[in-house]
Scaffold this motif. Structure first.
Motif, PDB file in Angstrom:
ATOM      1  N   LEU A 199      48.675 -29.527 -36.287  1.00 57.08           N
ATOM      2  CA  LEU A 199      47.614 -29.232 -37.239  1.00 57.08           C
ATOM      3  C   LEU A 199      47.876 -29.810 -38.632  1.00 57.08           C
ATOM      4  CD1 LEU A 199      44.895 -27.744 -37.551  1.00 57.08           C
ATOM      5  CD2 LEU A 199      46.197 -25.746 -38.311  1.00 57.08           C
ATOM      6  N   GLU A 200      48.884 -29.289 -39.337  1.00 59.47           N
ATOM      7  CA  GLU A 200      49.141 -29.700 -40.717  1.00 59.47           C
ATOM      8  C   GLU A 200      50.441 -29.064 -41.176  1.00 59.47           C
ATOM      9  OE1 GLU A 200      46.862 -26.916 -43.705  1.00 59.47           O
ATOM     10  OE2 GLU A 200      45.452 -27.545 -42.155  1.00 59.47           O
ATOM     11  N   LEU A 223      52.144 -25.395 -40.365  1.00 56.77           N
ATOM     12  CA  LEU A 223      52.082 -25.031 -38.949  1.00 56.77           C
ATOM     13  C   LEU A 223      52.274 -26.322 -38.158  1.00 56.77           C
ATOM     14  CD1 LEU A 223      51.700 -22.917 -36.768  1.00 56.77           C
ATOM     15  CD2 LEU A 223      49.221 -23.290 -36.907  1.00 56.77           C
ATOM     16  N   VAL A 224      53.529 -26.684 -37.951  1.00 57.08           N
ATOM     17  CA  VAL A 224      53.845 -27.993 -37.384  1.00 57.08           C
ATOM     18  C   VAL A 224      54.265 -27.928 -35.921  1.00 57.08           C
ATOM     19  CG1 VAL A 224      54.439 -28.996 -39.607  1.00 57.08           C
ATOM     20  CG2 VAL A 224      56.217 -27.853 -38.276  1.00 57.08           C
ATOM     21  N   SER A 225      54.157 -26.760 -35.298  1.00 58.22           N
ATOM     22  CA  SER A 225      54.421 -26.690 -33.861  1.00 58.22           C
ATOM     23  C   SER A 225      53.265 -27.353 -33.120  1.00 58.22           C
ATOM     24  CB  SER A 225      54.577 -25.235 -33.406  1.00 58.22           C
ATOM     25  OG  SER A 225      53.455 -24.475 -33.805  1.00 58.22           O
ATOM     26  N   GLN A 281      39.697 -31.380 -36.991  1.00 57.07           N
ATOM     27  CA  GLN A 281      39.590 -32.483 -37.946  1.00 57.07           C
ATOM     28  C   GLN A 281      40.896 -32.673 -38.700  1.00 57.07           C
ATOM     29  OE1 GLN A 281      36.219 -32.217 -40.548  1.00 57.07           O
ATOM     30  NE2 GLN A 281      36.980 -33.737 -41.987  1.00 57.07           N
ATOM     31  N   GLY A 282      41.363 -33.912 -38.749  1.00 56.15           N
ATOM     32  CA  GLY A 282      42.575 -34.248 -39.487  1.00 56.15           C
ATOM     33  C   GLY A 282      43.862 -33.994 -38.739  1.00 56.15           C
ATOM     34  N   SER A 283      43.817 -33.329 -37.588  1.00 56.34           N
ATOM     35  CA  SER A 283      45.045 -33.053 -36.840  1.00 56.34           C
ATOM     36  C   SER A 283      45.530 -34.314 -36.124  1.00 56.34           C
ATOM     37  CB  SER A 283      44.818 -31.937 -35.818  1.00 56.34           C
ATOM     38  OG  SER A 283      43.902 -32.348 -34.812  1.00 56.34           O
ATOM     39  N   HIS A 318      47.072 -40.047 -33.260  1.00 54.38           N
ATOM     40  CA  HIS A 318      46.148 -40.530 -34.276  1.00 54.38           C
ATOM     41  C   HIS A 318      45.396 -39.326 -34.826  1.00 54.38           C
ATOM     42  CE1 HIS A 318      43.804 -40.316 -30.542  1.00 54.38           C
ATOM     43  NE2 HIS A 318      42.730 -40.150 -31.301  1.00 54.38           N
ATOM     44  N   PHE A 319      44.618 -39.555 -35.868  1.00 58.53           N
ATOM     45  CA  PHE A 319      43.777 -38.470 -36.379  1.00 58.53           C
ATOM     46  C   PHE A 319      42.439 -39.043 -36.819  1.00 58.53           C
ATOM     47  CE2 PHE A 319      46.185 -39.941 -40.062  1.00 58.53           C
ATOM     48  CZ  PHE A 319      45.238 -40.013 -41.064  1.00 58.53           C
TER      49      PHE A 319
END
Length: 273
Positions: A167-168, A171-173, A189-191, A144-145
């Motif tokens: 993260l976004e 950078l999706v690792s 925030q938002g991750s 969730h975020f």
């Protein structure tokens, strides 16, 4: 396409496993873990130390938060809070014990009790909130975020917890770590993030968030269940079926943004898919 049915079936466990999910009881609902069936060598459930009787957190009066938000300054806001405290309408403390929050419907994996301005009005104007997260054995707080907050989570029981976040785009690792008692970690925030209780006994974590109204959006539940099925199908690359044997191939076929489009449009425009 048939993929929507298979996708929902594959993720049904995730929907019911989250403390945010609805409709199933939790072993924490009474304020103490219920007995669980486990081998004799399994650890005993953790005691919450909760008293036999727990007072329910008061419900904030309608319109109070709106009034607090329109006070001209902090002193005016706290004078209003003071008057509400004097009449017993609100409280100066928030009890995270699940028994004190009967309005929260637990999931199969546990329960999240969030103190925010809506149910703990003294937080109005402070820019913070906090959550008590009660995990059943193996409980998973599914990905969730929080759209308006960064979260700092600390494990407070003698258990182990896997946590991670993405993260976004760009950078999706996955960033992940395993927590033990009194260790904490952060979710920007938002991750997209999750927590998984790795033990066969209940676990408790406390989280602080830098918004008095942090919000939460459960990724699988809101995407799979609430988005138009054709949009889901196109986003996932039109899989015929998702199962344990083809999941790796399925992941490879998920398109990057922007996706090609929904099946009806592709057929109408004679575009291969």
């Amino acid at each position: 396409m048939l993929s929507k049915t298979f996708i929902i079936a594959a993720l049904a466990a995730a929907v019911t496993a989250t403390p945010i999910a609805q409709g199933q009881s939790s072993s924490w609902a009474s304020g103490a873990p219920a007995a669980t069936v486990a081998p004799s060598s399994a650890p005993a459930p953790v005691s919450t130390g909760a008293p036999a009787a727990v007072a329910v957190n008061p419900t904030a009066p309608d319109g109070l938060v709106a009034k607090l938000l329109t006070e001209p300054n902090t002193v005016g806001r706290f004078k209003e809070i003071q008057s509400q405290l004097a009449t017993g309408t609100i409280n100066l403390k928030f009890d995270f014990n699940p028994a004190a929050n009967p309005a929260i419907t637990p999931g199969a994996g546990g329960q999240v009790d969030l103190a925010q301005r809506a149910n703990f009005p003294i937080l109005t104007g402070t820019g913070i909130s906090a959550a008590g997260i009660f995990f059943n054995p193996c409980g998973l707080n599914t990905p969730h975020f929080h759209p308006r907050a960064t979260e700092f989570l600390t494990l407070v029981t003698d258990t182990k917890m896997l946590s991670g976040f993405v993260l976004e785009n760009g950078l999706v690792s996955e960033f992940n770590t395993t927590l033990t008692k009194y260790q904490g970690t952060v979710f920007p925030q938002g991750s997209i993030h999750f927590q998984q209780n790795l033990d066969c006994q209940p676990a408790v974590a406390i989280a602080g968030l830098n918004s008095e109204d942090p919000g939460a959006s459960s990724v699988a539940q809101n995407f799979i269940v609430n988005i138009d099925p054709e949009i889901v199908d196109a986003t996932l690359g039109f899989p015929n079926e998702i199962n344990a044997d083809n999941f790796a191939q399925f992941k490879k076929n998920i398109p990057t943004p922007l996706a090609k489009g929904v099946e009806e449009c592709l057929q109408r425009c004679h575009i291969a898919y």
